[in-house]
Structures are given as structure tokens and as C-alpha cells.
Design a protein around this motif. Structure first.
Motif, PDB file in Angstrom:
ATOM      1  N   GLY A   1       3.960  -9.821  12.646  1.00 46.60           N
ATOM      2  CA  GLY A   1       3.177  -9.361  11.496  1.00 46.60           C
ATOM      3  C   GLY A   1       3.796  -9.791  10.181  1.00 46.60           C
ATOM      4  O   GLY A   1       3.094 -10.269   9.275  1.00 46.60           O
ATOM      5  N   LEU A   2       5.109  -9.629  10.066  1.00 45.01           N
ATOM      6  CA  LEU A   2       5.794 -10.064   8.841  1.00 45.01           C
ATOM      7  C   LEU A   2       5.702 -11.574   8.682  1.00 45.01           C
ATOM      8  O   LEU A   2       5.495 -12.084   7.577  1.00 45.01           O
ATOM      9  CB  LEU A   2       7.243  -9.591   8.847  1.00 45.01           C
TER      10      LEU A   2
ATOM     11  N   PHE B   1       4.410 -16.564   6.289  1.00 44.18           N
ATOM     12  CA  PHE B   1       4.020 -17.930   6.643  1.00 44.18           C
ATOM     13  C   PHE B   1       2.548 -17.943   7.089  1.00 44.18           C
ATOM     14  O   PHE B   1       2.251 -18.162   8.265  1.00 44.18           O
ATOM     15  CB  PHE B   1       4.907 -18.478   7.765  1.00 44.18           C
ATOM     16  N   PRO B   2       1.637 -17.686   6.169  1.00 49.20           N
ATOM     17  CA  PRO B   2       0.224 -17.552   6.561  1.00 49.20           C
ATOM     18  C   PRO B   2      -0.357 -18.809   7.203  1.00 49.20           C
ATOM     19  O   PRO B   2      -1.351 -18.735   7.919  1.00 49.20           O
ATOM     20  CB  PRO B   2      -0.482 -17.221   5.248  1.00 49.20           C
TER      21      PRO B   2
ATOM     22  N   PRO C   1      -5.038 -11.591  10.514  1.00 49.76           N
ATOM     23  CA  PRO C   1      -4.106 -11.529  11.652  1.00 49.76           C
ATOM     24  C   PRO C   1      -2.994 -10.502  11.433  1.00 49.76           C
ATOM     25  O   PRO C   1      -2.609  -9.791  12.358  1.00 49.76           O
ATOM     26  CB  PRO C   1      -3.548 -12.954  11.731  1.00 49.76           C
ATOM     27  N   GLY C   2      -2.509 -10.393  10.206  1.00 55.17           N
ATOM     28  CA  GLY C   2      -1.487  -9.393   9.896  1.00 55.17           C
ATOM     29  C   GLY C   2      -2.008  -7.981  10.089  1.00 55.17           C
ATOM     30  O   GLY C   2      -1.294  -7.098  10.576  1.00 55.17           O
ATOM     31  N   ASP C   3      -3.264  -7.758   9.714  1.00 59.74           N
ATOM     32  CA  ASP C   3      -3.866  -6.434   9.902  1.00 59.74           C
ATOM     33  C   ASP C   3      -4.024  -6.113  11.381  1.00 59.74           C
ATOM     34  O   ASP C   3      -3.750  -4.989  11.820  1.00 59.74           O
ATOM     35  CB  ASP C   3      -5.229  -6.360   9.205  1.00 59.74           C
TER      36      ASP C   3
ATOM     37  N   LEU D   1       3.484  -2.129   3.017  1.00 61.17           N
ATOM     38  CA  LEU D   1       3.364  -2.497   4.429  1.00 61.17           C
ATOM     39  C   LEU D   1       2.817  -1.353   5.279  1.00 61.17           C
ATOM     40  O   LEU D   1       2.040  -1.574   6.203  1.00 61.17           O
ATOM     41  CB  LEU D   1       4.723  -2.941   4.979  1.00 61.17           C
ATOM     42  N   VAL D   2       3.215  -0.134   4.962  1.00 59.84           N
ATOM     43  CA  VAL D   2       2.782   1.023   5.760  1.00 59.84           C
ATOM     44  C   VAL D   2       1.441   1.572   5.298  1.00 59.84           C
ATOM     45  O   VAL D   2       0.567   1.871   6.106  1.00 59.84           O
ATOM     46  CB  VAL D   2       3.855   2.135   5.723  1.00 59.84           C
ATOM     47  N   LEU D   3       1.256   1.694   3.980  1.00 60.81           N
ATOM     48  CA  LEU D   3       0.073   2.362   3.442  1.00 60.81           C
ATOM     49  C   LEU D   3      -1.022   1.430   2.951  1.00 60.81           C
ATOM     50  O   LEU D   3      -2.139   1.865   2.717  1.00 60.81           O
ATOM     51  CB  LEU D   3       0.480   3.290   2.291  1.00 60.81           C
ATOM     52  N   GLY D   4      -0.696   0.139   2.757  1.00 62.84           N
ATOM     53  CA  GLY D   4      -1.695  -0.771   2.207  1.00 62.84           C
ATOM     54  C   GLY D   4      -1.936  -0.485   0.743  1.00 62.84           C
ATOM     55  O   GLY D   4      -1.172   0.242   0.095  1.00 62.84           O
ATOM     56  N   SER D   5      -3.016  -1.032   0.201  1.00 71.84           N
ATOM     57  CA  SER D   5      -3.284  -0.803  -1.217  1.00 71.84           C
ATOM     58  C   SER D   5      -4.761  -0.614  -1.524  1.00 71.84           C
ATOM     59  O   SER D   5      -5.114   0.263  -2.295  1.00 71.84           O
ATOM     60  CB  SER D   5      -2.728  -1.960  -2.059  1.00 71.84           C
ATOM     61  N   ARG D   6      -5.622  -1.446  -0.929  1.00 70.19           N
ATOM     62  CA  ARG D   6      -7.048  -1.354  -1.226  1.00 70.19           C
ATOM     63  C   ARG D   6      -7.844  -1.191   0.057  1.00 70.19           C
ATOM     64  O   ARG D   6      -7.625  -1.911   1.028  1.00 70.19           O
ATOM     65  CB  ARG D   6      -7.526  -2.613  -1.969  1.00 70.19           C
ATOM     66  N   PHE D   7      -8.809  -0.292   0.027  1.00 68.57           N
ATOM     67  CA  PHE D   7      -9.665  -0.031   1.178  1.00 68.57           C
ATOM     68  C   PHE D   7     -10.544  -1.241   1.480  1.00 68.57           C
ATOM     69  O   PHE D   7     -11.062  -1.889   0.584  1.00 68.57           O
ATOM     70  CB  PHE D   7     -10.549   1.189   0.904  1.00 68.57           C
TER      71      PHE D   7
END
Length: 121
Positions: free
Chosen positions: A9-10, A15-16, A27-29, A85-91
Motif C-alpha cells: 500500500g505504501l 511509486f504509483p 490500488p492503495g485504497d 494514512l489511517v483516516l483519509g481526508s476527503r469522502f
């Protein structure tokens, strides 16, 4: 499996280019939800694949829904690397779709690797 999934995930964020550009950040999600899946499976080792899957998707979606709450104090937490990383930012509804797909991809692997029963316990 948790550590491997966190590493992937990291890497997907750092390295997208390792994933097709058309997939964007998703993919990270999906990997984030897979990490939740492995943690739920670890905490409930006798739970069925179905139960672990439902719990992992529920936790992941609850985290996504929490992003609708935008108080200054929680946004300060989200502004940190770990908080983001844990909480995210935008819905995003697409994030919840990514979580579901991520869990759907890892659940059969869990059933095969750990011989967790499909619908029991």
C-alpha cells in the motif's frame, strides 16, 4: 500478511507507476481495505471468510464516512502522515467501491491460505 499489505500500500502511493495510471490512487485504497481484512481475520481467527469480509468492508466504509466530519481538531490529525494514512481526508464513493473490490480480491486467498471456512463460525 498485514505487513506485506502495508508495504504494498505504501509502495502504491510512493511509486504509483507500478500500477496502470488509469487506476489512479485506487490500488492503495483497495490495499488499505485488505490490510483491514487481515487485521480482522487476525482478531477473529475462527470467523468465516464471509464474516471477516463483511466486517472489513464495514470498518473501511465507516472510516470513509467519518471523512464527512470536518472539525478543525480531526483535520489537524488528518494533516499528519499517519493521520492521513489511517483516516483519509476527503469522502469519496469510489473509495468505498475500491474497499469492496480489495476485500473481494483477498478473501478467496485467505480461504485458500488459511483454510478459513466460507460461511461458518
Amino acid at each position: 500478511m498485514v505487513l506485506l499489505t502495508i508495504g504494498l500500500g505504501l509502495a502504491s502511493r510512493r511509486f504509483p507507476h507500478i500500477f496502470p495510471a488509469a487506476l489512479g490512487k485506487y490500488p492503495g485504497d483497495a490495499l488499505w481495505a485488505q490490510m483491514v481484512y487481515w487485521l480482522v481475520g487476525f482478531c477473529a481467527p475462527v470467523a468465516s471468510v464471509v464474516k471477516v469480509s463483511l466486517m472489513a468492508v464495514a470498518i473501511s466504509c465507516a472510516d470513509e464516512l467519518s471523512q464527512l466530519y470536518q472539525a478543525p481538531w480531526i483535520n489537524q490529525v488528518r494533516a499528519t502522515t499517519l493521520g492521513h494514512l489511517v483516516l483519509g481526508s476527503r469522502f469519496s464513493w469510489l473509495d468505498m467501491l475500491s474497499y469492496t473490490i480489495g476485500v473481494a480480491l483477498v478473501a478467496p486467498l485467505d480461504g485458500w491460505l488459511l483454510r478459513r471456512r466460507p460461511g461458518h463460525a
